[in-house]
Scaffold this active site. Structure first.
Site, PDB file in Angstrom:
ATOM      1  N   GLU A 288      46.297   9.084   7.390  1.00  0.00           N
ATOM      2  CA  GLU A 288      46.685   8.307   6.024  1.00  0.00           C
ATOM      3  C   GLU A 288      48.158   7.453   6.161  1.00  0.00           C
ATOM      4  O   GLU A 288      48.326   6.212   5.844  1.00  0.00           O
ATOM      5  CB  GLU A 288      46.946   8.938   4.628  1.00  0.00           C
ATOM      6  CG  GLU A 288      45.591   9.567   4.419  1.00  0.00           C
ATOM      7  CD  GLU A 288      45.206  10.721   4.822  1.00  0.00           C
ATOM      8  OE1 GLU A 288      45.712  11.443   5.777  1.00  0.00           O
ATOM      9  OE2 GLU A 288      44.072  11.050   4.610  1.00  0.00           O
TER      10      GLU A 288
ATOM     11  N   PRO B 206      43.721  17.944  20.707  1.00  0.00           N
ATOM     12  CA  PRO B 206      43.441  18.667  19.468  1.00  0.00           C
ATOM     13  C   PRO B 206      44.131  18.178  18.053  1.00  0.00           C
ATOM     14  O   PRO B 206      45.079  17.461  18.367  1.00  0.00           O
ATOM     15  CB  PRO B 206      43.885  19.947  19.640  1.00  0.00           C
ATOM     16  CG  PRO B 206      44.414  20.029  21.317  1.00  0.00           C
ATOM     17  CD  PRO B 206      44.760  18.702  21.696  1.00  0.00           C
TER      18      PRO B 206
ATOM     19  N   ASN C 299      38.447   8.937  12.559  1.00  0.00           N
ATOM     20  CA  ASN C 299      38.522   7.513  12.474  1.00  0.00           C
ATOM     21  C   ASN C 299      38.009   6.869  13.965  1.00  0.00           C
ATOM     22  O   ASN C 299      38.796   6.917  14.985  1.00  0.00           O
ATOM     23  CB  ASN C 299      39.882   7.104  12.376  1.00  0.00           C
ATOM     24  CG  ASN C 299      40.071   5.412  12.115  1.00  0.00           C
ATOM     25  OD1 ASN C 299      38.971   4.635  12.317  1.00  0.00           O
ATOM     26  ND2 ASN C 299      41.189   4.958  11.980  1.00  0.00           N
TER      27      ASN C 299
ATOM     28  N   LEU D 157      37.940   3.498  14.698  1.00  0.00           N
ATOM     29  CA  LEU D 157      38.465   2.265  14.974  1.00  0.00           C
ATOM     30  C   LEU D 157      39.360   2.305  15.833  1.00  0.00           C
ATOM     31  O   LEU D 157      39.540   1.345  16.580  1.00  0.00           O
ATOM     32  CB  LEU D 157      38.876   1.715  13.577  1.00  0.00           C
ATOM     33  CG  LEU D 157      37.749   1.605  12.570  1.00  0.00           C
ATOM     34  CD1 LEU D 157      38.525   0.802  11.449  1.00  0.00           C
ATOM     35  CD2 LEU D 157      36.616   0.784  12.938  1.00  0.00           C
ATOM     36  N   GLU D 158      40.263   3.528  16.252  1.00  0.00           N
ATOM     37  CA  GLU D 158      41.060   3.600  17.150  1.00  0.00           C
ATOM     38  C   GLU D 158      40.912   3.350  18.555  1.00  0.00           C
ATOM     39  O   GLU D 158      41.390   2.365  19.058  1.00  0.00           O
ATOM     40  CB  GLU D 158      41.875   5.140  16.987  1.00  0.00           C
ATOM     41  CG  GLU D 158      42.768   4.838  15.620  1.00  0.00           C
ATOM     42  CD  GLU D 158      43.362   6.331  15.424  1.00  0.00           C
ATOM     43  OE1 GLU D 158      43.070   7.407  16.206  1.00  0.00           O
ATOM     44  OE2 GLU D 158      44.256   6.585  14.592  1.00  0.00           O
TER      45      GLU D 158
END
Length: 428
Positions: free
Chosen positions: A65, A273, A340, A342-343
């Site tokens: 976040e 990790p 995510n 999108l990275e």
């Protein structure tokens, strides 16, 4: 006293009674990660009186976040350089990420437990003019206290999955009043917006704004980190990055790597990790399987014998994706329901995910529709899926370009969120 008021009072009582248990759980967790027992008073709302009052509080629970909200916070600071922003988190890793990304540009403390006296003390010290919450951070006491104190409430990047909707419907008398104390609820997608409305939010305060996580970019700091890592990475190795792996997934991933090495001897697994308290154990588990491991934290060199490069550091995953030939986004092989994607897409990398991407359903579907991601139907397809990508550079290139296009075409949530904040308060 009506049903909603009674439910709220009951909630406050339960949380108050559970306070010793919550503190004990933090202490137990601190056995592995000592940061959980540090700054304990902040959890009770006793934050530093040195923090400047009167600004905007933005809450980002943890690392993901904090990264997602960065463009939004940067936008506020760019347009209003003197604006006081206090960025709160729940986790120590989130706290560390705030320091890494923002330095002294923002104030930082933990968000207090959702207990009346803790929230009261927190608000009394900070006296914010607006409180910005993210995704599904619905804390009834905090929301109620802000509303009573005339602190403007804005929910950005709103996310409410079908599973969360069913859970919240069981306590709708508590959650519905909280939702309607927000001035605006800005949602990641139409489905999320519909779920918020189904939960009782007034339709006229709910808007689809898009997902802040699309508004990422390759910053100068990330480029510098990639350059630093490239000096360590050997040029003649094929790089398979596994990002944000979890305990119950790693046996599957490591076993698959062992078999892939037989077909691709120069393959280097870069393993990142998810949780820092497990870094040491993951390294031991890899060595137990007979692999040669180089630890990033110790700056151990990558030799021809190195099988696994363990990234046991914080804040380097994004840059690591920039080095990859193939990226596996973990969390998608277990009930974690994905992380995510999108990275790696930002770097136009081929992305492989497992069958469970519930946390990123809408985002994953956009990538699937654009042929920018390869999703497995079952965990048993992992080896064949990676082999297909490693054997097909042209497919990898095409997937990467498509994924990058999805990121670029869906940006804009940051500007919309900022515009809604400007409607609520005078920024200075």
């Amino acid at each position: 006293m009506n049903k909603q008021q009674l439910c709220f009072r009951f909630y406050q009582l339960i949380i108050l009674l559970l306070t010793p248990v919550l503190i004990l759980l933090l202490c137990v967790r601190s056995i592995r990660q000592k940061a959980y027992r540090q700054r304990m008073l902040e959890r009770l709302g006793w934050i530093s009186s040195k923090l400047q009052p009167g600004g905007i509080v933005v809450h980002a629970a943890s690392v993901g976040e904090v990264i997602a909200v960065k463009p939004f916070v940067d936008k506020i600071l760019t347009e209003n350089p003197e604006q006081i922003i206090t960025l709160t988190t729940f986790t120590p890793t989130g706290s560390a990420q705030v320091s890494k990304l923002f330095g002294d540009k923002v104030q930082h403390c933990y968000l207090p437990l959702d207990i009346s006296f803790c929230v009261h003390l927190f608000l009394k010290i900070l006296k914010p003019k607006a409180m910005v919450l993210m995704e599904t951070e619905l804390w009834p006491t905090l929301i109620h206290r802000c509303y009573k104190s005339e602190v403007k409430l804005l929910l950005i990047n709103g996310r409410l999955s079908a599973n969360s909707l069913r859970s919240y419907q069981k306590i709708i008398s508590l959650i519905k009043p909280a939702l309607n104390k927000f001035e605006h609820i800005l949602c990641q997608s139409y489905d999320n917006a519909e779920n918020f409305i189904s939960l009782g939010a007034a339709a006229d305060i709910v808007t689809t704004s898009g997902n802040l996580k699309y508004d990422i970019s390759i910053t100068e700091r990330v480029r510098e980190k990639i350059t630093e890592l490239e000096q360590i990475k050997p040029d003649n190795r094929t790089i398979l990055v596994v990002g944000s792996s979890h305990q119950h997934e790693e046996p599957l991933l490591i076993d698959a790597f062992k078999k892939l090495k037989q077909a691709f001897p120069n393959l280097l697994l870069v393993l990142v990790p998810r949780h820092p308290e497990r870094f040491v154990q993951v390294g031991k588990d890899c060595q137990t399987q007979g692999f040669h491991v180089a630890r990033r934290s110790a700056n151990e060199p990558i030799t021809p014998e190195t099988d696994i490069w363990l990234i046991d550091t914080l804040g380097e995953l994004l840059a690591v994706y920039g080095l990859a030939d193939v990226c596996i986004v973990a969390g998608s092989f277990s009930d974690v329901e994905g992380h995510n994607p999108l990275e790696p897409a930002l770097f136009a990398k081929p992305i492989l995910v497992g069958p469970r991407m519930g946390n990123f359903k809408e985002m994953n579907q956009k990538l699937l529709d654009a042929h920018g991601i390869y999703q497995l139907d079952s965990n048993g397809e992992l080896i064949a899926g990676v082999e297909r990508l490693l054997h097909s550079p042209s497919i990898c290139e095409s997937m990467g370009k498509a994924a990058s296009g999805v990121v670029q075409s869906n940006q804009g949530a940051t500007n919309m969120s900022y515009d809604y904040l400007k409607r609520l308060i005078d920024l200075n």
